[in-house]
Motif scaffolding. Structure first.
Motif, short mmCIF file in Angstrom:
data_model
loop_
_atom_site.label_atom_id
_atom_site.label_comp_id
_atom_site.label_asym_id
_atom_site.label_seq_id
_atom_site.Cartn_x
_atom_site.Cartn_y
_atom_site.Cartn_z
N ARG A 1 -5.85 -10.82 2.66
CA ARG A 1 -5.27 -9.48 2.62
C ARG A 1 -5.81 -8.59 3.74
NH1 ARG A 1 -0.84 -9.75 0.51
NH2 ARG A 1 -0.87 -7.49 0.41
N ILE A 2 -6.73 -9.09 4.55
CA ILE A 2 -7.32 -8.27 5.61
C ILE A 2 -6.24 -7.80 6.59
CG2 ILE A 2 -8.91 -8.26 7.59
CD1 ILE A 2 -10.42 -8.16 5.01
N GLY A 3 -5.32 -8.68 6.96
CA GLY A 3 -4.25 -8.30 7.89
C GLY A 3 -3.41 -7.17 7.35
N ALA A 4 -3.03 -7.25 6.09
CA ALA A 4 -2.23 -6.18 5.48
C ALA A 4 -3.02 -4.88 5.42
CB ALA A 4 -1.79 -6.61 4.08
N TYR A 5 -4.32 -4.99 5.12
CA TYR A 5 -5.16 -3.79 5.10
C TYR A 5 -5.22 -3.15 6.48
CZ TYR A 5 -9.44 -1.12 5.63
OH TYR A 5 -10.33 -0.14 5.98
N ARG A 6 -5.47 -3.97 7.51
CA ARG A 6 -5.54 -3.44 8.87
C ARG A 6 -4.25 -2.73 9.26
NH1 ARG A 6 -9.50 -4.87 12.12
NH2 ARG A 6 -10.89 -6.60 11.62
N GLU A 7 -3.14 -3.37 8.95
CA GLU A 7 -1.84 -2.79 9.31
C GLU A 7 -1.60 -1.49 8.56
OE1 GLU A 7 2.89 -3.95 9.22
OE2 GLU A 7 1.39 -5.54 9.06
N ALA A 8 -1.95 -1.46 7.28
CA ALA A 8 -1.70 -0.27 6.46
C ALA A 8 -2.45 0.95 6.96
CB ALA A 8 -2.06 -0.55 5.01
N PHE A 9 -3.65 0.73 7.55
CA PHE A 9 -4.50 1.86 7.94
C PHE A 9 -4.79 1.94 9.44
CE2 PHE A 9 -5.29 1.20 3.44
CZ PHE A 9 -5.09 2.48 2.96
N GLY A 10 -4.15 1.09 10.24
CA GLY A 10 -4.35 1.15 11.68
C GLY A 10 -5.77 0.88 12.11
N VAL A 11 -6.44 -0.08 11.44
CA VAL A 11 -7.84 -0.37 11.74
C VAL A 11 -7.92 -1.12 13.07
CG1 VAL A 11 -9.92 -1.56 10.95
CG2 VAL A 11 -8.41 -0.45 9.29
N ASP B 1 -3.06 7.50 -0.25
CA ASP B 1 -3.89 6.60 0.55
C ASP B 1 -4.54 5.53 -0.32
OD1 ASP B 1 -3.31 7.96 2.91
OD2 ASP B 1 -5.04 9.30 2.69
N ARG B 2 -5.03 5.95 -1.49
CA ARG B 2 -5.65 4.98 -2.39
C ARG B 2 -4.61 3.96 -2.88
NH1 ARG B 2 -7.57 9.76 -4.79
NH2 ARG B 2 -6.60 9.14 -6.76
N GLU B 3 -3.41 4.42 -3.19
CA GLU B 3 -2.37 3.50 -3.64
C GLU B 3 -2.01 2.52 -2.52
OE1 GLU B 3 0.00 1.38 -5.92
OE2 GLU B 3 -1.32 2.98 -6.64
N ARG B 4 -1.97 3.00 -1.29
CA ARG B 4 -1.69 2.12 -0.15
C ARG B 4 -2.79 1.07 0.00
NH1 ARG B 4 -2.19 4.42 5.22
NH2 ARG B 4 -1.96 6.35 4.05
N PHE B 5 -4.03 1.49 -0.25
CA PHE B 5 -5.14 0.54 -0.19
C PHE B 5 -4.95 -0.57 -1.22
CE2 PHE B 5 -9.13 -0.99 -1.97
CZ PHE B 5 -9.77 -1.46 -0.84
N TRP B 6 -4.68 -0.19 -2.47
CA TRP B 6 -4.56 -1.21 -3.53
C TRP B 6 -3.35 -2.11 -3.27
CZ3 TRP B 6 -8.82 -2.06 -5.73
CH2 TRP B 6 -9.70 -1.01 -6.05
N THR B 7 -2.27 -1.54 -2.79
CA THR B 7 -1.08 -2.35 -2.49
C THR B 7 -1.39 -3.36 -1.39
OG1 THR B 7 0.40 -0.57 -3.17
CG2 THR B 7 1.32 -2.25 -1.70
N ALA B 8 -2.12 -2.91 -0.37
CA ALA B 8 -2.43 -3.78 0.77
C ALA B 8 -3.45 -4.86 0.43
CB ALA B 8 -2.92 -2.95 1.95
N THR B 9 -4.39 -4.55 -0.46
CA THR B 9 -5.55 -5.44 -0.63
C THR B 9 -5.51 -6.33 -1.87
OG1 THR B 9 -6.82 -3.72 -1.77
CG2 THR B 9 -7.08 -3.89 0.64
N THR B 10 -4.60 -6.07 -2.79
CA THR B 10 -4.55 -6.91 -3.98
C THR B 10 -3.43 -7.93 -3.83
OG1 THR B 10 -3.23 -5.22 -5.09
CG2 THR B 10 -5.58 -5.25 -5.55
N PRO B 11 -3.67 -9.16 -4.26
CA PRO B 11 -2.66 -10.22 -4.10
C PRO B 11 -1.32 -9.82 -4.72
CG PRO B 11 -4.75 -11.15 -4.80
CD PRO B 11 -4.88 -9.65 -4.88
N GLY B 12 -0.29 -9.90 -3.90
CA GLY B 12 1.04 -9.53 -4.38
C GLY B 12 1.16 -8.07 -4.74
N GLY B 13 0.20 -7.25 -4.31
CA GLY B 13 0.22 -5.84 -4.67
C GLY B 13 -0.09 -5.61 -6.14
N GLY B 14 -0.55 -6.66 -6.83
CA GLY B 14 -0.79 -6.58 -8.27
C GLY B 14 -2.15 -6.01 -8.59
N GLY B 15 -2.91 -6.77 -9.34
CA GLY B 15 -4.25 -6.33 -9.69
C GLY B 15 -4.27 -5.37 -10.85
#
Length: 200
Positions: free
Chosen positions: A149-159, A56-70
């Protein structure tokens, strides 16, 4: 720990020991304290997403960091946090609450609000988690999710659409940390920011 000491020790921690998870009872206290934050009309228009599992934490970082980087130094340490809590504000809970009979408004007009208290109150809840972390011997850091990245975050976690993330909090046991260069600015003295009686 005395409250004054908790306040003095509070700072944003950006590096964590990945091998020491936050005990479940401490996670429960963090959340129990958060929901004791004040809220306008006792609306309690917040929601908290708790991410403890590595995937779940990895999914968060992938969704919220530009290009999945960071992978930069500061974010590399943040990614080691064993716990992420994302506080969300729910504007509709406030608009609905203040349209109830005991509040005297008959509509849900947002322009009645001097400031968006749904964000203020959720920020109060986040601060209580930051202070509780210090009291529990932990470190924590509040940071923003980039708007793009909000859209990707929402999609990743069903917010749900009515919940808006105001940021995220990493929490864990501190590791050797790099102090923010912003601290070189120094803390503004109380006399520079406080006026008594009137401003001028």
């Amino acid at each position: 720990m005395e409250f004054a000491e908790v306040v003095r020790r509070r700072r944003m921690v950006r590096n964590y020991d990945p091998d020491r998870p936050v005990p479940p009872e401490v996670v429960d206290r963090l959340l129990d304290h958060a929901v004791r934050a004040p809220s306008a009309g006792f609306s309690q228009g917040w929601g908290f997403l708790v991410l403890e599992e590595p995937e779940d934490r990895e999914r968060f970082w992938t969704a919220t960091t530009p290009g999945g980087g960071g992978r930069e130094r500061w974010l590399a340490g943040m990614r080691r946090a064993p716990l992420i809590v994302v506080p969300h504000a729910n504007r509709d809970a406030y608009l609905d609450r203040y349209a109830e009979a005991d509040k005297g408004w008959s509509d849900r007009a947002e322009d009645r609000w001097p400031v968006p208290y749904w964000y203020v109150d959720t920020g109060f809840a986040a601060l209580l988690m930051l202070l509780t972390a210090v009291d529990e011997g932990l470190g924590a850091c509040f940071f923003g999710i980039p708007p793009q990245r909000i859209g990707a975050y929402r999609e990743a976690f069903g917010v749900p659409p009515e919940l808006h993330p105001i940021g995220a909090i990493t929490i864990g046991y501190r590791a050797v940390d790099h102090r923010s260069p912003s601290l070189r600015r120094g803390r503004r003295p109380v006399q520079d920011v406080v006026r008594r009686g009137r401003w001028t």
